[in-house]
Design a protein around this motif. Sequence first.
Motif, PDB file in Angstrom:
ATOM      1  N   SER A 280      -0.199   1.824   6.145  1.00 21.78           N
ATOM      2  CA  SER A 280       0.141   2.803   5.833  1.00 21.78           C
ATOM      3  C   SER A 280       0.823   3.484   5.841  1.00 21.78           C
ATOM      4  O   SER A 280      -0.012   4.968   5.898  1.00 21.78           O
TER       5      SER A 280
ATOM      6  N   TYR B 284      -7.990   6.673  -4.926  1.00 24.18           N
ATOM      7  CA  TYR B 284      -9.235   6.372  -4.929  1.00 24.18           C
ATOM      8  C   TYR B 284     -10.016   8.183  -5.225  1.00 24.18           C
ATOM      9  O   TYR B 284     -10.930   7.634  -5.178  1.00 24.18           O
TER      10      TYR B 284
ATOM     11  N   GLU C 261      -8.084   3.670   6.394  1.00 23.33           N
ATOM     12  CA  GLU C 261      -8.696   5.245   5.548  1.00 23.33           C
ATOM     13  C   GLU C 261      -7.671   5.073   3.916  1.00 23.33           C
ATOM     14  O   GLU C 261      -8.773   5.791   3.869  1.00 23.33           O
ATOM     15  N   GLY C 262      -6.288   5.270   4.111  1.00 22.46           N
ATOM     16  CA  GLY C 262      -5.702   5.054   2.995  1.00 22.46           C
ATOM     17  C   GLY C 262      -5.302   7.367   3.259  1.00 22.46           C
ATOM     18  O   GLY C 262      -4.624   6.881   3.548  1.00 22.46           O
TER      19      GLY C 262
ATOM     20  N   ARG D 168      -9.734  10.368   2.103  1.00 22.69           N
ATOM     21  CA  ARG D 168     -10.781  11.113   1.330  1.00 22.69           C
ATOM     22  C   ARG D 168     -11.783  11.194   2.119  1.00 22.69           C
ATOM     23  O   ARG D 168     -12.732  12.171   1.873  1.00 22.69           O
TER      24      ARG D 168
ATOM     25  N   ALA E 221      -1.475   2.171  12.606  1.00 21.60           N
ATOM     26  CA  ALA E 221      -1.259   0.154  13.202  1.00 21.60           C
ATOM     27  C   ALA E 221      -2.080  -1.159  12.204  1.00 21.60           C
ATOM     28  O   ALA E 221      -2.862  -0.312  11.330  1.00 21.60           O
ATOM     29  N   ASP E 222      -2.037  -1.913  12.670  1.00 20.59           N
ATOM     30  CA  ASP E 222      -2.519  -3.139  11.355  1.00 20.59           C
ATOM     31  C   ASP E 222      -3.877  -3.087  12.112  1.00 20.59           C
ATOM     32  O   ASP E 222      -3.485  -3.154  13.287  1.00 20.59           O
ATOM     33  N   LEU E 223      -4.983  -2.980  10.833  1.00 25.68           N
ATOM     34  CA  LEU E 223      -6.011  -3.664  11.514  1.00 25.68           C
ATOM     35  C   LEU E 223      -6.193  -4.927  12.711  1.00 25.68           C
ATOM     36  O   LEU E 223      -7.060  -5.116  13.495  1.00 25.68           O
TER      37      LEU E 223
ATOM     38  N   TRP F 100       0.976  -0.707   0.038  1.00 32.33           N
ATOM     39  CA  TRP F 100       0.380   0.161   0.072  1.00 32.33           C
ATOM     40  C   TRP F 100       0.633   1.158  -0.186  1.00 32.33           C
ATOM     41  O   TRP F 100       0.821   2.055  -0.795  1.00 32.33           O
TER      42      TRP F 100
ATOM     43  N   PHE G 143     -13.717   0.040   1.495  1.00 35.95           N
ATOM     44  CA  PHE G 143     -12.438  -0.985   0.855  1.00 35.95           C
ATOM     45  C   PHE G 143     -12.047  -1.296   1.473  1.00 35.95           C
ATOM     46  O   PHE G 143     -10.614  -0.894   1.081  1.00 35.95           O
ATOM     47  N   SER G 144     -11.588  -1.413   2.998  1.00 40.30           N
ATOM     48  CA  SER G 144     -10.373  -1.574   3.138  1.00 40.30           C
ATOM     49  C   SER G 144     -10.211  -3.597   3.777  1.00 40.30           C
ATOM     50  O   SER G 144      -9.152  -3.660   3.542  1.00 40.30           O
TER      51      SER G 144
ATOM     52  N   ASP H 273      -4.962   3.549   9.400  1.00 35.16           N
ATOM     53  CA  ASP H 273      -4.118   2.258   8.504  1.00 35.16           C
ATOM     54  C   ASP H 273      -2.563   2.129   8.714  1.00 35.16           C
ATOM     55  O   ASP H 273      -2.015   2.574   9.674  1.00 35.16           O
TER      56      ASP H 273
HETATM   57  C1  LIG Z   1      -8.362   0.052  -1.360  1.00 31.14           C
HETATM   58  S1  LIG Z   1      -7.768   0.897  -0.683  1.00 31.14           S
HETATM   59  C2  LIG Z   1      -9.044   1.717   0.208  1.00 31.14           C
HETATM   60  C3  LIG Z   1      -8.595   3.189   1.245  1.00 31.14           C
HETATM   61  C4  LIG Z   1      -9.557   4.334   1.620  1.00 31.14           C
HETATM   62  N1  LIG Z   1     -10.074   2.988   2.671  1.00 31.14           N
HETATM   63  C5  LIG Z   1     -10.403   4.046   0.026  1.00 31.14           C
HETATM   64  O1  LIG Z   1     -11.686   4.011   0.137  1.00 31.14           O
HETATM   65  O2  LIG Z   1      -9.955   5.540  -0.366  1.00 31.14           O
HETATM   66  C6  LIG Z   1      -7.287  -0.692   1.396  1.00 31.14           C
HETATM   67  C7  LIG Z   1      -6.386   0.744   2.785  1.00 31.14           C
HETATM   68  O3  LIG Z   1      -6.413   0.269   3.159  1.00 31.14           O
HETATM   69  C8  LIG Z   1      -5.678  -0.233   4.243  1.00 31.14           C
HETATM   70  N2  LIG Z   1      -5.252  -1.889   5.065  1.00 31.14           N
HETATM   71  C9  LIG Z   1      -5.500  -2.843   4.230  1.00 31.14           C
HETATM   72  N3  LIG Z   1      -5.295  -3.828   5.344  1.00 31.14           N
HETATM   73  C10 LIG Z   1      -4.916  -3.065   6.692  1.00 31.14           C
HETATM   74  C11 LIG Z   1      -4.308  -3.815   7.176  1.00 31.14           C
HETATM   75  N4  LIG Z   1      -4.556  -4.901   7.805  1.00 31.14           N
HETATM   76  N5  LIG Z   1      -4.054  -2.799   8.579  1.00 31.14           N
HETATM   77  C12 LIG Z   1      -4.093  -1.391   8.296  1.00 31.14           C
HETATM   78  N6  LIG Z   1      -4.912  -0.420   6.924  1.00 31.14           N
HETATM   79  C13 LIG Z   1      -4.840  -2.005   6.081  1.00 31.14           C
HETATM   80  C14 LIG Z   1      -4.195  -0.483   3.037  1.00 31.14           C
HETATM   81  O4  LIG Z   1      -3.798   0.518   3.157  1.00 31.14           O
HETATM   82  C15 LIG Z   1      -5.305   0.850   2.315  1.00 31.14           C
HETATM   83  O5  LIG Z   1      -5.169   2.455   2.482  1.00 31.14           O
END
Ligand SMILES: C[S@@+](CC[C@H](N)C(=O)[O-])C[C@H]1O[C@@H](n2cnc3c(N)ncnc32)[C@H](O)[C@@H]1O
Length: 202
Positions: A74, A27, A52-53, A56, A97-99, A16, A116-117, A72
């Motif tokens: 990243s 996005y 959150e990425g 937005r 943080a990692d979810l 990411w 989309f997380s 997030d």
């Molecule tokens: C497809 S992107 C969507 C980003 C944002 N929610 C959006 O709609 O613009 C997926 C997001 O989830 C985060 N993500 C995925 N797995 C994660 C985890 N285990 N812990 C924290 N963040 C995570 C990624 O870093 C990325 O920012």
Amino acid sequence: MTTSQTPAPLKGSSYWDARFQEQGFAYGEEPNDFLLSCAPRLTRGKALSLGEGEGRNAVYLAKLGFEVTAVDFSEVGLQKAQALAQQHGVQIQCICADLKDFDMSHESWHLVVSVFSQPESAVRQRLYGQLSQSLHPGGAFVLESKVGADPSGKERYPGLNVLRQEIGPLHLIHAREEERVLSEGRYHQGPQRTAQIWAQRN
Ligand SMILES: C[S@@+](CC[C@H](N)C(=O)[O-])C[C@H]1O[C@@H](n2cnc3c(N)ncnc32)[C@H](O)[C@@H]1O
């Protein structure tokens, strides 16, 4: 004969970070349109955005008056989220943080958002299972996620029936799974099967 299904590839924080290092917003800068459609009826207060990425949705909610926490794993995404918030003259709190380790039950949230997380099922089950306690009474959960086209993707891209079970005893206001056309930045363009949930704690 046995058949094996290839699991969906794991996408760690470096995946990411690399995506968010690209020019622009992967996005887009506009909020997710399903979240936008729910917003007029959401009670303002403390909002938590999972995965959150680049900010937005967090910035949109902050502009509506929510006190937003964005989680997030990243760093790059969250730096862009903070810059976007500054550009719009709002404040958001970012937690890197990692979810899989994140506990949302320390707070009483008026809104939890997962757009989309796509965390894997063990992470979803633990986190979404906390919703009925960590949401404030009357608080809402808003989710949109991709639904996998093939069985090997179901772990990370489950359908509505799985997600409904995972969120536990919340009252459903809207629950839909459908093929729709996404138009969000470079990476969400074109037809995609998604699940949408808007649910409330009684
Ligand atoms: C497809 S992107 C969507 C980003 C944002 N929610 C959006 O709609 O613009 C997926 C997001 O989830 C985060 N993500 C995925 N797995 C994660 C985890 N285990 N812990 C924290 N963040 C995570 C990624 O870093 C990325 O920012």
